[in-house]
Structures are given as structure tokens and as C-alpha cells.
Design an enzyme around this catalytic site. Structure first.
Site, PDB file in Angstrom:
ATOM      1  N   LYS A  99       0.865  -1.174   0.000  1.00  0.00           N
ATOM      2  CA  LYS A  99       0.000   0.000   0.000  1.00  0.00           C
ATOM      3  C   LYS A  99       0.905   1.228   0.000  1.00  0.00           C
ATOM      4  O   LYS A  99       1.658   1.464   0.948  1.00  0.00           O
ATOM      5  CB  LYS A  99      -0.913   0.031   1.233  1.00  0.00           C
ATOM      6  CG  LYS A  99      -1.761   1.299   1.296  1.00  0.00           C
ATOM      7  CD  LYS A  99      -2.455   1.451   2.634  1.00  0.00           C
ATOM      8  CE  LYS A  99      -3.063   2.862   2.743  1.00  0.00           C
ATOM      9  NZ  LYS A  99      -3.645   3.144   4.064  1.00  0.00           N
ATOM     10  N   ASN A 208      -8.712   1.226   9.984  1.00  0.00           N
ATOM     11  CA  ASN A 208      -7.914   0.922  11.170  1.00  0.00           C
ATOM     12  C   ASN A 208      -8.526   1.592  12.399  1.00  0.00           C
ATOM     13  O   ASN A 208      -9.043   0.938  13.294  1.00  0.00           O
ATOM     14  CB  ASN A 208      -6.472   1.350  10.960  1.00  0.00           C
ATOM     15  CG  ASN A 208      -5.552   0.944  12.107  1.00  0.00           C
ATOM     16  OD1 ASN A 208      -4.356   1.211  12.077  1.00  0.00           O
ATOM     17  ND2 ASN A 208      -6.054   0.297  13.143  1.00  0.00           N
ATOM     18  N   THR A 209      -8.510   2.928  12.414  1.00  0.00           N
ATOM     19  CA  THR A 209      -8.947   3.664  13.598  1.00  0.00           C
ATOM     20  C   THR A 209     -10.378   3.344  14.003  1.00  0.00           C
ATOM     21  O   THR A 209     -10.689   3.260  15.194  1.00  0.00           O
ATOM     22  CB  THR A 209      -8.813   5.180  13.354  1.00  0.00           C
ATOM     23  OG1 THR A 209      -7.475   5.478  12.940  1.00  0.00           O
ATOM     24  CG2 THR A 209      -9.114   5.964  14.622  1.00  0.00           C
TER      25      THR A 209
END
Length: 257
Positions: A99, A208-209
Site C-alpha cells: 500500500k 484501522n482507527t
């Protein structure tokens, strides 16, 4: 027929990609990933140890036979840093699918598109399978896919903001012109955001968060798995058109007068 998510030279059942940062420890990371059902897990090479076997290593908690590890270049602000980070990950044996993330602004964490284009071009020439993080820029998305990127990853909103998809119209244009998978990356806050991305027709969602920062990350990971699955099924099923006025759901013929 199985509805597989094809990325690079592999195919997956799950369309949810999850990150590994911001958890309280590697054990919680492991449990959240398991609950998410994700098969692709992204790791910030500059922030999480995956290269030094003498220290606690995230990869010790992830079954290499079960997950595809997707190294990312989070924290890189130049094309040179991003390229160097990808090479480091490959030398560590993580793989060639990466990525690509080149940050252009500290406050918004928006990507530097010219630097992303520069890094992507060189990495593709070196044999990497490149998945670039971009803003919802239709022109950049088109250039990167024409260059040979294996997917494009437009943000929904700034990284970690939880604002959800702020510009669905640009995402729709990117989808219309796409010849590679489109993965919404960054800005998802809750399950409905993930479902909306999938209902638009996106091939996957990366987050993610939204999971790691939840009050109960394990439960949120499960919610995100279900949301991505539901959104994908709704897209494939085809929603009804929206109308200003009501339409009777029962037939009007054959009723008693």
C-alpha cells in the site's frame, strides 16, 4: 458462484482490509483481526516491527498461511522514503504487494499526488503490486490505474476522522471509469459508513482507527465484517429507485370494491 475479491494475483472471500495500529497490544490486534474476518492485513513498516526478529514482532501473532500481509508506507513524506520502505519490506520477506502512501500535509494527512505518481511508477517497474492511497481525485485514479497499479484507494474522509464518505459523487465517477478494484481507504467511522461504501459498488474497504479506536474493538470488528458483507449483497441485489412520492406495496387489482 463465489463472489471473490481479486487483488493482485490472489483472490479473497473477505472485502474488508484492516490495519494493525493503535491497539493496546498485539494480542488485542490479533483478536480484532480474527473478529473482522479480514484476509488482508496492512502494517505500517515504519511504525510496527515486522523486520527485527530480536524484538516483539507483530508477525508472530498473525498466521502467514491465513493472512496476506500488506506493508504500507505510512509516515513517508517523499517518494524516495516510500520506495525505500517498500524495498525494506520486500527484503524482510513480507511480499511484493504494497500500500503506497505518500503524505503531503501534516494536518489533513492528505496524499501528495505528484509524489505518489512518481513512487508508483518506479515501484511498478521494480515488480511491486502497488495499491496507492489517494484523495477522491478522479484524474489521479485514472492515471494510476493506467500506469499499472493493481487497485486505487480513494479516501472517504481524512485519516482517522470517522467522518464517513464525504464525497460519494467523486467515488461514483472513480468507480465508473475503473478498470481495477476500488477500495475506500480512510475516514470510515462506523458500520453504516462501510455499508455505504460497498453499496456504491466499491470492491473493498480498508480501515484501522474505526476498529482500534472503538470502545470495544473486537465487537466493532465484527460489526464492520457484517456491514461490508451486507453492503456488498445490497449492491449485487440492486436497490429500488428513489421516488419523491409513495408507491403502494400491495397490488391494486383484484381488490374488493
Amino acid at each position: 458462484m463465489e463472489d471473490l475479491f481479486k487483488l493482485g494475483d490472489k483472490a479473497y472471500r473477505s472485502r474488508l482490509i484492516v490495519g494493525t495500529g493503535k491497539y493496546k497490544d498485539f494480542r488485542e490486534t490479533q483478536k480484532a483481526i480474527e473478529a473482522s474476518g479480514a484476509e488482508v492485513v496492512t502494517v505500517a513498516v515504519r511504525r510496527v516491527n515486522i523486520t527485527d526478529p530480536s524484538k516483539e514482532n507483530l508477525l508472530d501473532y498473525l498466521d502467514a498461511k491465513k493472512y496476506t500481509i500488506l506493508p504500507n508506507t505510512a509516515g513517508c513524506y517523499t517518494a524516495e522514503d516510500a520506495i525505500r520502505t517498500c524495498r525494506l519490506a520486500r527484503e524482510a520477506g513480507v511480499g511484493k504487494m504494497v500500500k503506497l502512501e505518500v503524505i503531503g500535509d501534516d494536518r489533513t494527512l492528505f496524499p501528495d499526488i505528484p509524489a505518489t505518481l512518481e513512487a508508483a511508477e518506479l515501484l511498478i517497474k521494480e515488480g511491486f503490486i502497488v495499491l496507492p492511497y489517494i484523495n477522491d481525485d478522479t484524474v489521479a485514479a485514472k492515471k494510476l490505474q493506467e500506469m499499472g497499479c493493481a487497485a486505487v484507494m480513494p479516501l472517504a474522509a481524512p485519516i482517522g476522522s470517522g467522518l464517513g464518505i464525504r464525497n460519494p459523487y467523486n467515488i461514483r465517477i472513480i468507480l465508473e471509469q475503473a478498470t481495477v478494484p476500488v477500495i475506500v481507504d480512510a475516514g470510515v467511522g462506523t458500520a453504516s459508513d462501510a455499508a455505504i461504501a460497498m453499496e456504491l459498488g466499491c470492491d473493498g474497504v480498508l480501515m484501522n482507527t474505526a476498529i482500534a479506536g472503538a470502545r470495544d474493538p473486537i465487537l466493532m470488528a465484527e460489526a464492520m465484517r457484517l456491514a461490508v458483507e451486507a453492503g456488498r449483497k445490497a449492491f449485487l441485489a440492486g436497490r429500488i429507485p428513489t421516488k419523491l412520492y409513495a408507491t403502494a406495496s400491495s397490488p391494486l387489482t383484484g381488490i374488493l370494491g
